[in-house]
Each structure stands twice: as structure tokens, then as C-alpha cells.
Design a protein around this motif. Structure first.
Motif, PDB file in Angstrom:
ATOM      1  N   HIS A 172       0.824  -1.207   0.000  1.00 38.89           N
ATOM      2  CA  HIS A 172       0.000   0.000   0.000  1.00 38.89           C
ATOM      3  C   HIS A 172       0.862   1.262   0.000  1.00 38.89           C
ATOM      4  CE1 HIS A 172      -3.471  -2.502   1.875  1.00 38.89           C
ATOM      5  NE2 HIS A 172      -3.630  -2.397   0.575  1.00 38.89           N
ATOM      6  N   GLY A 173       1.978   1.201   0.715  1.00 40.95           N
ATOM      7  CA  GLY A 173       2.853   2.365   0.797  1.00 40.95           C
ATOM      8  C   GLY A 173       3.405   2.785  -0.552  1.00 40.95           C
ATOM      9  N   ARG A 174       3.724   1.820  -1.383  1.00 44.46           N
ATOM     10  CA  ARG A 174       4.239   2.142  -2.708  1.00 44.46           C
ATOM     11  C   ARG A 174       3.205   2.874  -3.552  1.00 44.46           C
ATOM     12  NH1 ARG A 174       6.925  -3.793  -3.392  1.00 44.46           N
ATOM     13  NH2 ARG A 174       8.999  -3.316  -2.520  1.00 44.46           N
ATOM     14  N   ALA A 175       1.930   2.628  -3.262  1.00 45.11           N
ATOM     15  CA  ALA A 175       0.848   3.300  -3.979  1.00 45.11           C
ATOM     16  C   ALA A 175       0.363   4.537  -3.225  1.00 45.11           C
ATOM     17  CB  ALA A 175      -0.313   2.340  -4.189  1.00 45.11           C
ATOM     18  N   LYS A 176       1.103   4.894  -2.164  1.00 42.49           N
ATOM     19  CA  LYS A 176       0.746   6.049  -1.331  1.00 42.49           C
ATOM     20  C   LYS A 176      -0.663   5.920  -0.758  1.00 42.49           C
ATOM     21  CE  LYS A 176       4.664   8.120  -1.868  1.00 42.49           C
ATOM     22  NZ  LYS A 176       5.415   6.969  -2.424  1.00 42.49           N
ATOM     23  N   ARG A 177      -0.954   4.705  -0.289  1.00 46.35           N
ATOM     24  CA  ARG A 177      -2.220   4.432   0.386  1.00 46.35           C
ATOM     25  C   ARG A 177      -1.906   3.932   1.781  1.00 46.35           C
ATOM     26  NH1 ARG A 177      -4.533   0.071  -3.320  1.00 46.35           N
ATOM     27  NH2 ARG A 177      -6.243   0.029  -1.818  1.00 46.35           N
ATOM     28  N   LEU A 178      -2.766   4.269   2.731  1.00 47.13           N
ATOM     29  CA  LEU A 178      -2.500   3.949   4.124  1.00 47.13           C
ATOM     30  C   LEU A 178      -3.776   3.479   4.813  1.00 47.13           C
ATOM     31  CD1 LEU A 178      -0.133   3.983   6.093  1.00 47.13           C
ATOM     32  CD2 LEU A 178      -0.686   6.354   6.637  1.00 47.13           C
ATOM     33  N   TYR A 179      -3.709   2.316   5.450  1.00 46.32           N
ATOM     34  CA  TYR A 179      -4.877   1.746   6.113  1.00 46.32           C
ATOM     35  C   TYR A 179      -4.680   1.655   7.638  1.00 46.32           C
ATOM     36  CZ  TYR A 179      -6.930   0.385   1.637  1.00 46.32           C
ATOM     37  OH  TYR A 179      -7.500   0.403   0.379  1.00 46.32           O
ATOM     38  N   LEU A 180      -3.707   2.362   8.156  1.00 46.10           N
ATOM     39  CA  LEU A 180      -3.431   2.321   9.586  1.00 46.10           C
ATOM     40  C   LEU A 180      -4.167   3.454  10.302  1.00 46.10           C
ATOM     41  CD1 LEU A 180       0.410   1.701   9.323  1.00 46.10           C
ATOM     42  CD2 LEU A 180      -1.407  -0.002   9.590  1.00 46.10           C
ATOM     43  N   PRO A 181      -4.596   3.246  11.551  1.00 47.11           N
ATOM     44  CA  PRO A 181      -5.361   4.274  12.283  1.00 47.11           C
ATOM     45  C   PRO A 181      -4.573   5.574  12.433  1.00 47.11           C
ATOM     46  CG  PRO A 181      -5.501   2.143  13.381  1.00 47.11           C
ATOM     47  CD  PRO A 181      -4.431   2.014  12.339  1.00 47.11           C
ATOM     48  N   LYS A 182      -5.135   6.655  11.949  1.00 46.31           N
ATOM     49  CA  LYS A 182      -4.455   7.947  11.949  1.00 46.31           C
ATOM     50  C   LYS A 182      -4.172   8.441  13.362  1.00 46.31           C
ATOM     51  CE  LYS A 182      -4.948  12.646  10.104  1.00 46.31           C
ATOM     52  NZ  LYS A 182      -5.827  13.547   9.307  1.00 46.31           N
ATOM     53  N   ILE A 195       5.892   5.979   6.761  1.00 46.31           N
ATOM     54  CA  ILE A 195       5.378   4.751   6.162  1.00 46.31           C
ATOM     55  C   ILE A 195       5.677   4.715   4.666  1.00 46.31           C
ATOM     56  CG2 ILE A 195       3.355   3.311   5.791  1.00 46.31           C
ATOM     57  CD1 ILE A 195       4.188   3.596   8.735  1.00 46.31           C
ATOM     58  N   PHE A 196       5.389   5.788   3.979  1.00 45.54           N
ATOM     59  CA  PHE A 196       5.568   5.822   2.527  1.00 45.54           C
ATOM     60  C   PHE A 196       7.040   5.732   2.111  1.00 45.54           C
ATOM     61  CE2 PHE A 196       1.403   8.426   2.021  1.00 45.54           C
ATOM     62  CZ  PHE A 196       0.679   7.264   2.230  1.00 45.54           C
ATOM     63  N   GLU A 197       7.938   6.200   2.982  1.00 51.47           N
ATOM     64  CA  GLU A 197       9.364   6.153   2.666  1.00 51.47           C
ATOM     65  C   GLU A 197      10.076   5.010   3.386  1.00 51.47           C
ATOM     66  OE1 GLU A 197      11.162   9.993   3.150  1.00 51.47           O
ATOM     67  OE2 GLU A 197       9.460  11.030   2.226  1.00 51.47           O
ATOM     68  N   PHE A 198       9.283   4.162   4.056  1.00 49.25           N
ATOM     69  CA  PHE A 198       9.795   2.938   4.693  1.00 49.25           C
ATOM     70  C   PHE A 198      10.938   3.226   5.679  1.00 49.25           C
ATOM     71  CE2 PHE A 198       8.725   1.130   0.271  1.00 49.25           C
ATOM     72  CZ  PHE A 198       7.370   1.153   0.555  1.00 49.25           C
ATOM     73  N   ARG A 199      10.713   4.218   6.526  1.00 49.00           N
ATOM     74  CA  ARG A 199      11.735   4.576   7.506  1.00 49.00           C
ATOM     75  C   ARG A 199      11.724   3.607   8.680  1.00 49.00           C
ATOM     76  NH1 ARG A 199       9.613  10.801   7.439  1.00 49.00           N
ATOM     77  NH2 ARG A 199      10.448  11.396   5.380  1.00 49.00           N
ATOM     78  N   PRO A 257       7.778  -3.373  10.018  1.00 44.98           N
ATOM     79  CA  PRO A 257       6.749  -3.689   9.021  1.00 44.98           C
ATOM     80  C   PRO A 257       7.290  -3.734   7.589  1.00 44.98           C
ATOM     81  CG  PRO A 257       6.585  -1.400   9.655  1.00 44.98           C
ATOM     82  CD  PRO A 257       7.604  -2.024  10.578  1.00 44.98           C
ATOM     83  N   PHE A 258       8.511  -3.225   7.398  1.00 45.91           N
ATOM     84  CA  PHE A 258       9.095  -3.191   6.066  1.00 45.91           C
ATOM     85  C   PHE A 258      10.012  -4.383   5.800  1.00 45.91           C
ATOM     86  CE2 PHE A 258       8.942   1.311   7.697  1.00 45.91           C
ATOM     87  CZ  PHE A 258       7.672   1.551   7.213  1.00 45.91           C
ATOM     88  N   SER A 259      10.079  -5.281   6.780  1.00 45.66           N
ATOM     89  CA  SER A 259      10.924  -6.460   6.650  1.00 45.66           C
ATOM     90  C   SER A 259      10.291  -7.488   5.720  1.00 45.66           C
ATOM     91  CB  SER A 259      11.147  -7.095   8.026  1.00 45.66           C
ATOM     92  OG  SER A 259      11.733  -8.373   7.907  1.00 45.66           O
ATOM     93  N   ALA A 260      11.095  -8.026   4.802  1.00 42.31           N
ATOM     94  CA  ALA A 260      10.601  -9.070   3.899  1.00 42.31           C
ATOM     95  C   ALA A 260      10.249 -10.329   4.687  1.00 42.31           C
ATOM     96  CB  ALA A 260      11.652  -9.388   2.846  1.00 42.31           C
ATOM     97  N   GLU A 261      10.894 -10.509   5.821  1.00 37.83           N
ATOM     98  CA  GLU A 261      10.628 -11.678   6.665  1.00 37.83           C
ATOM     99  C   GLU A 261       9.173 -11.700   7.118  1.00 37.83           C
ATOM    100  OE1 GLU A 261      12.288 -13.767  10.810  1.00 37.83           O
ATOM    101  OE2 GLU A 261      13.223 -11.940  10.024  1.00 37.83           O
ATOM    102  N   PHE A 262       8.575 -10.515   7.203  1.00 42.94           N
ATOM    103  CA  PHE A 262       7.166 -10.405   7.593  1.00 42.94           C
ATOM    104  C   PHE A 262       6.261 -10.252   6.380  1.00 42.94           C
ATOM    105  CE2 PHE A 262       3.675  -7.414   9.048  1.00 42.94           C
ATOM    106  CZ  PHE A 262       2.891  -8.408   9.603  1.00 42.94           C
ATOM    107  N   GLY A 263       6.503  -9.233   5.587  1.00 40.86           N
ATOM    108  CA  GLY A 263       5.627  -8.937   4.458  1.00 40.86           C
ATOM    109  C   GLY A 263       5.582 -10.010   3.395  1.00 40.86           C
ATOM    110  N   LEU A 264       6.718 -10.689   3.181  1.00 34.76           N
ATOM    111  CA  LEU A 264       6.777 -11.719   2.152  1.00 34.76           C
ATOM    112  C   LEU A 264       6.829 -13.126   2.742  1.00 34.76           C
ATOM    113  CD1 LEU A 264       9.329 -10.056  -0.315  1.00 34.76           C
ATOM    114  CD2 LEU A 264       6.825 -10.011  -0.397  1.00 34.76           C
ATOM    115  N   ALA A 265       6.469 -13.234   4.015  1.00 33.69           N
ATOM    116  CA  ALA A 265       6.517 -14.541   4.687  1.00 33.69           C
ATOM    117  C   ALA A 265       5.590 -15.548   4.017  1.00 33.69           C
ATOM    118  CB  ALA A 265       6.136 -14.376   6.156  1.00 33.69           C
ATOM    119  N   ARG A 266       6.046 -16.768   3.921  1.00 35.51           N
ATOM    120  CA  ARG A 266       5.218 -17.840   3.387  1.00 35.51           C
ATOM    121  C   ARG A 266       4.319 -18.378   4.489  1.00 35.51           C
ATOM    122  NH1 ARG A 266       6.958 -19.927  -1.400  1.00 35.51           N
ATOM    123  NH2 ARG A 266       6.069 -21.970  -0.927  1.00 35.51           N
TER     124      ARG A 266
END
Length: 281
Positions: A172-182, A195-199, A257-266
């Protein structure tokens, strides 16, 4: 050499685009699996709307097409479409209603708004209307009846949906969309730019750990009433097993949240198999 059997369209579509639900569906009764694949294929078709269009108006047009297709079904007209045609059979048999399917389409209007949920309550509403409602319909297809059974299915879908939102942060961040509570982000001094710059800031990890704690509680809530979900529908509850596995990998990744271990986990296939065999979650 024996060729791999060719899957029906909806089954193959779900296998390619919604791997988790495909794997869970394998533990449903064989004569009900195609029904699940049809429902999940329909969900995938409407849920991918925002990703498919370059302009919001085109997204509304696409969702309207699905609303119109469902209206046609209600009147006995079946559009020629790989998903609509098997879906029509389920509607005709009374296994699903046009009204309930329409709710899944309407829920995706939020995606087209391209705005962040103001708080957890608004995010929960979105998850409930998408993943939660989908789980209820899936449970019905597998024979679940009554408010208690549907509530159990909804909680399972809700837990899985929240973890799914967390895992999709990079996407979502790559598309500049955010679903987290503001409001929660502001309390933790986390900005959209973070979030958008994956800091990889400590504030981001602290915020995400709090969200992970909430997800764990949602999983606990789902498991607390799992006995209300009949064994015939346990394949729906298996989403909880996968969600819990993803959270374990998230913890190992230090709540980044930007870790591949989480986002791309099988998916945890072995754990899923054991729970599937023993009909538990």
C-alpha cells in the motif's frame, strides 16, 4: 510422467491470487471446495479494483459493473463471465444471496477514497465488512448456521484481516495508500512519510508492536469461541493459524513492518496441515 491435474478456473485463480485462503480451503469437504473457490474468486475480483484502475472514476465504474451483474442474477440473467457463471449456481441454490455478495462489493468503495482510517474503529468497520463478512459467507457455504457460528467465523476473518492490513503496508505504501489508524500513528509520532518512505524508526516499530498486540488479542478472541464453529466449517477458522504464524515472524523481525521476513513470509504450511487434520485452530 503424469501431468498435474488442471484446476477449475476459480480454484486456479484463488491459488494464484489468494494463496492463504486457497490452502485453508483444501481442508474443507471435497464437495464444498469449489463453492469456496467461487466465493473467494469473486472476492478477489472486487478487492483488486483499486489496483487495476488509474483513475478513481474507473474504479467506481468497475464496482458498478459488479453491482449490475448481481442485480442481473437476482432477475435470473447470468452474464458470461468465468466467476459470475459458477456464482450464479450458488445463488440459484440458495447457498449465497445477492444482497450479501453486494455488501462485499460496496465495502470496496472505501478503497477508492484513498484516505486513511481516522481511528481503529473505522479500520475495524472496514475489516469487518471485507474479511469478516467474507468469512461468514464462507462458513455458511460449509454448513455453519446460527448467530454463534457466524460470530465465530467473523472473529476469525477479522483477526486474519487485521494481520493482512499489517502485512500489506509496503504494498500500500508504494501506492501512497494507508490503512493504519491515523490517531494512533499521531500518538506514536509516526507520520505518513515514515510509512511511505519505509523509515525504520523506533517510533514505527513501537506503533506496529501495539498493533500486533491488538492482533494477538483478536486471535485470542476468535479462539475463545471456536467451538461455536462446526467442524464442517473449520477451514474458515484456519485463517487464524496463518495469522498467528505471521505475527510470530513479525516478532522475529523486530516489529519492522518493512521487513521481507514479515511482508513476504510464506504461510506456515506444516502448522496449517496439523491443525487442518485435527480440525482445530
Amino acid at each position: 510422467m503424469t501431468d498435474t491435474p488442471k484446476l477449475p478456473y476459480c480454484a486456479d485463480y484463488v491459488r494464484r491470487h489468494d494463496r492463504d485462503r486457497f490452502l485453508c480451503s483444501l481442508f474443507a469437504s471435497p464437495h464444498r471446495r469449489d463453492d469456496l473457490f467461487t466465493l473467494y474468486a469473486f472476492n478477489q475480483e472486487v478487492s483488486k479494483t483499486r489496483e487495476m484502475v488509474s483513475e478513481v472514476m474507473l474504479g467506481h465504474i468497475r464496482l458498478q459493473w459488479w453491482h449490475d451483474a448481481l442485480s442481473d442474477l437476482a432477475e435470473g440473467t447470468v452474464r458470461k463471465h468465468e466467476v459470475i457463471e459458477p456464482l450464479a449456481e450458488l445463488v440459484k441454490a440458495g447457498a449465497l444471496t445477492v444482497e450479501d455478495l453486494g455488501k462485499l462489493v460496496s465495502a470496496r468503495e472505501f478503497d477508492l477514497e484513498d484516505r486513511q482510517p481516522e481511528n481503529q474503529a473505522e479500520l475495524d468497520t472496514y475489516i469487518d465488512q471485507t474479511s469478516g463478512h467474507l468469512a461468514v459467507l464462507a462458513a455458511r457455504l460449509l454448513g455453519a448456521k446460527g448467530d454463534d457460528a457466524e460470530h465465530a467465523a467473523r472473529l476469525a476473518g477479522h483477526a486474519y484481516g487485521l494481520v493482512g492490513i499489517m502485512r500489506a503496508i509496503v504494498f500500500h505504501g508504494r501506492a501512497k495508500r494507508l490503512y493504519l489508524p491515523k490517531d494512533q500513528m499521531e500518538q506514536c509520532n509516526v507520520t505518513q512519510g515514515d510509512i511511505f518512505e519505509f523509515r525504520k524508526k523506533d517510533e514505527v516499530k513501537t506503533f506496529m508492536r501495539a498493533l500486533a498486540d491488538l492482533a494477538h488479542q483478536r486471535i485470542k478472541n476468535a479462539r475463545s469461541i471456536r467451538k461455536a464453529l462446526p467442524k464442517s466449517a473449520h477451514a474458515v477458522g484456519l485463517q487464524v493459524v496463518l495469522a498467528n504464524g505471521y505475527l510470530s515472524k513479525f516478532a522475529k523481525a523486530g516489529y519492522d513492518p518493512f521487513s521481507a521476513e514479515f511482508g513476504l513470509a510464506r504461510p506456515a504450511s506444516l502448522r496449517l496441515t496439523l491443525n487442518g487434520i485435527f480440525k482445530r485452530y
